[in-house]
Design an enzyme around this catalytic site. Structure first.
Site, PDB file in Angstrom:
ATOM      1  N   ASP A 416       0.825  -1.204   0.000  1.00 42.75           N
ATOM      2  CA  ASP A 416       0.000   0.000   0.000  1.00 42.75           C
ATOM      3  C   ASP A 416       0.861   1.256   0.000  1.00 42.75           C
ATOM      4  OD1 ASP A 416      -2.711   1.243   0.418  1.00 42.75           O
ATOM      5  OD2 ASP A 416      -1.724   1.977   2.229  1.00 42.75           O
ATOM      6  N   GLU A 469       1.078  -0.603  -5.140  1.00 41.77           N
ATOM      7  CA  GLU A 469       0.109   0.458  -5.385  1.00 41.77           C
ATOM      8  C   GLU A 469       0.925   1.755  -5.469  1.00 41.77           C
ATOM      9  OE1 GLU A 469      -3.512   3.092  -3.555  1.00 41.77           O
ATOM     10  OE2 GLU A 469      -1.845   2.366  -2.356  1.00 41.77           O
TER      11      GLU A 469
END
Length: 736
Positions: A416, A469
């Site tokens: 993330d 990401e």
């Protein structure tokens, strides 16, 4: 009257004698929890004339040392200290008999044990290279010197002292100070008799004299929030993983040349109220029925606030206790593997929350976070960033990545917020950040960490994939580390997601002005190895559910939704779809309620509309998995060719995908609400006829049913088709 002689008989041997008093400084530091070496003061030690026994047992009425079954009382020194000197030649095997309000308890003395952590472990910790850190730090139930108990270890290099507190000592850590193991910054204590299920924290005394309780950063199990204690845990789960086939063969085909279709799930809300084991009875069957190859689980690591969806982690080594134990989570992963489904978890190494019982200022000083306050605090999320320049912190995170892969058989890590790690000026204004040594904005330490993490995970875990990401145009995210890249296997294509949603959200009459938003992705499609994500981030906080982003009435919104998914599944790159979007729920996702399953109930008037979209997703996955042209050359430019990329006035896109042998699949999308008759497309001359293999306008999906004949002949390399309205059609060569 003569006094009675109370001295022991001659056979009892030499008498015990009073122990020499502790040095006042040592005594003060020991009692205040600020001593670095309590084992030097407590336990049994040879002294001139015998062996000194000393123990610290607050609130005890009396303590005796028991040797060969014979108890000898220790003398109270006040403040819970008891001591005696016995005329012995060497330290014997002994236990303690501790009396509380008349009740006697026979216990082993924690301070008679050698360190339960080896020199090699300490060396690797100092070097920041302990790839199995979870086996060295934390709470480890074990047999040590033939005694059962738990070894407690924690890294707290700035602390004056550390003690263990838990439900086994009424949360008073006075009796259990830990010893410092030198330059490593590690503190250790073996507590005999403490076993699995015990709740504990570390009571830390900072260099400034402040004392506070901290949960174990390496805890493998934690209490259910809002409780925050760590729990001693040892796994007893026996894996099956499809009788071992899954782990042995998951890396046989590299992910880049394999089908990869991901269903993103928020476990607590997928079916609210279900535990890990209950989810294991439903989730694998559902995902397998729809044909997805993988699930991606939003963060499962322990987090205190449900509303963070798991992205503010306090227990990096513990699956969230809300849904069960770590072994229960293993049961879920195992069930998914038995169903032939890979498991990806979201991993959050970019930041952590400031809760005072967790990682923040762990030993009274910035430890896991940078010491520079400008760099320590994340400006967007009110959290701390990790200090990627500190080798011990990098080791904590790299080992954590391998931990999930090895202990829980995880098949992929989706990392993330990578962009927030890579840029020193991320969400910071001028003056709020300092350039790197080359004067640039790149965080060189974060780069090195990501490279180390990826290289380590891939080396230790064949078949695992890491996914970034990363929302910028950083060069080389999926380039191998030995070529200067970050080393990820895949990267979320945020540009494709943003541009395509912009396009599909426009009224068809305006789409011609945004045509390039659907074609631009092919300009850079092979710069990285991409995943096309329609994730939870796109269906919350006012962004609307996918079907609700579409223009027009309910029929048109569903048609747009279906056509978009058809385009997405045919586009180069892997696919990811968030739960609820597979049956076109109209409401945004809520972590409190989860998907609106009632939309599929037979009693609901429009259930057929939603089931139609669900049927389409099932068929998209089935045809996708059976058609190598759609995935075998995702990273090879030769696997794609535009047939029609400039038909802006018609809102039409057509392209070919080719497998490794050159077999083609033709994808045609008509994003206008009109049927286009006799539409001409240039196709390979070597294919005499084409057949429809999927049509998002089919009646079974809720469409108008405008279809094609069983076979459409091509003449002189030209194909004339009837294009359904707001639909995507896939065609393959026909043998007829």
């Amino acid at each position: 009257m003569a006094l009675r002689d109370t001295s022991p008989p001659e056979s009892a041997g030499p008498r015990p004698r009073t122990a020499p008093a502790l040095d006042a400084g040592d005594r003060g530091r020991l009692l205040s929890g600020a001593h670095h070496d309590p084992h030097a003061l407590l336990g049994a030690h040879p002294v001139p004339g015998g062996v000194l026994f000393r123990t610290l047992r607050p609130f005890a009425d009396a303590v005796s040392v028991v040797i060969d079954g014979d108890p000898t009382p220790l003398v109270s020194e006040g403040d819970g200290l008891f001591a005696v000197v016995l005329p012995l030649d060497a330290v014997p095997a002994y236990t303690l008999l501790v009396s509380y309000q008349g009740a006697e308890h026979k216990v082993d003395d924690p301070y008679r044990f050698l360190p339960a952590l080896g020199d090699l472990d300490l060396h690797l910790i100092r070097e920041g290279r302990h790839e199995e850190l979870w086996k060295a730090l934390g709470a480890e139930p074990m047999a040590h010197q033939e005694v059962l108990g738990t070894r407690f270890t924690v890294w707290a290099p700035n602390a004056q002292g550390v003690r263990v507190a838990g439900d086994f000592c009424f949360w008073d850590g006075t009796a259990f100070p830990m010893r410092s193991l030198g330059a490593s910054g590690v503190w250790e204590l073996f507590l005999p008799g403490v076993g699995e299920g015990a709740r504990y924290k570390f009571e830390i005394t900072s260099r400034h004299g402040d004392r506070f309780l901290k949960a174990d950063p390496m805890a493998r199990r934690a209490e259910v929030p809002p409780d925050t204690a760590s729990i001693v845990h040892a796994s007893h789960y026996e894996w099956s993983d499809g009788d071992g086939d899954w782990m042995a063969h998951r890396g046989d085909v590299p992910v880049h040349v394999a089908p990869f279709s991901v269903y993103e799930v928020h476990l607590p809300s997928w079916r609210p109220g279900l535990t890990y084991r209950e989810l294991a009875e439903q989730l694998p069957a559902y995902v397998r029925d729809l044909g997805f190859t993988h699930v991606e689980l939003m963060p499962v690591a322990q987090h205190p606030f449900s509303g963070s969806w798991g992205y503010q982690v306090t227990g990096f080594y513990a699956p969230t206790a809300r849904l069960g134990t770590p072994d229960d989570f293993k049961y879920l992963v195992d069930a998914l593997h038995r169903a032939g489904i890979g498991v990806i978890v979201d991993w959050v190494p970019a930041h952590f929350p400031k809760d005072d019982w967790a990682l923040g200022r762990f030993d009274g000083e910035p430890l896991y976070e940078p010491g520079d306050s400008r760099r320590a605090e994340h400006p967007d999320w009110g959290t701390y960033e990790f200090d990627f320049g500190r080798i011990e912190v990098r080791n904590f995170l790299v080992a954590n990545a391998t931990y999930w892969c090895e202990e829980f058989h995880i098949d992929g890590l989706r990392v993330d917020a990578v962009a927030s790690m890579l840029y020193l000026d991320y969400s910071r204004d001028s003056g709020q950040w300092t350039p790197n040594v080359f004067g640039g904005r790149e965080d060189l330490a974060a780069m090195a960490f990501l490279q180390e993490m990826n290289a380590t995970v891939y080396r230790r875990n064949p078949g695992v994939v890491t996914i970034a990401e990363e929302s910028t145009a950083w060069d080389g995210v999926t380039r191998p580390t030995d070529s200067g890249g970050l080393g990820f296997g895949l990267k979320w294509n945020m540009g494709w997601m943003h541009d395509s949603l912009q396009y599909i959200g426009k009224e068809p009459v305006h789409r011609k002005y945004h045509h390039n938003e659907m074609t631009f992705s092919m300009v850079y499609a092979y710069s990285e190895n991409y995943v096309l994500p329609i994730s939870h981030d796109e269906v919350v906080h006012g962004k609307q559910a996918l079907v609700s982003k579409m223009p027009g009435d309910w029929w048109q919104r569903r048609a747009n939704h279906r056509a978009y998914l058809g385009f997405m599944w045919a586009h180069p790159g892997k696919q990811l779809l968030f739960m609820g979007q597979e049956f076109a729920q109209g409401a945004e996702w809520s972590e409190a309620h989860g998907p609106e399953w009632w939309l599929l109930d037979a009693g609901y008037a429009s259930a057929g509309d939603h089931r139609g979209v669900q049927d389409l997703v099932r068929d998209l996955n089935a045809v996708y998995r059976a058609t190598p042209a759609l995935w075998e050359r995702d990273t090879d430019p030769a696997g794609f060719r535009w047939v029609l990329g400039d038909a802006a006035e018609d809102n039409v896109f057509a392209f070919l995908r080719h497998d490794a042998q050159g077999a083609p699949l033709l994808a045609v999308s008509n994003f206008s609400p009109v049927v286009r008759h006799d539409y001409r497309l240039a196709v390979p001359a070597g294919v005499p006829a084409w057949r429809e293999v999927l049509n998002t306008d089919a009646e079974r999906y809720g469409g108008s049913g405008v279809g094609l004949p069983d076979a459409v002949a091509a003449r002189d390399g030209e194909l004339r088709l009837t294009l359904p309205p707001l639909a995507t059609v896939w065609m393959a060569p026909s043998s007829v």
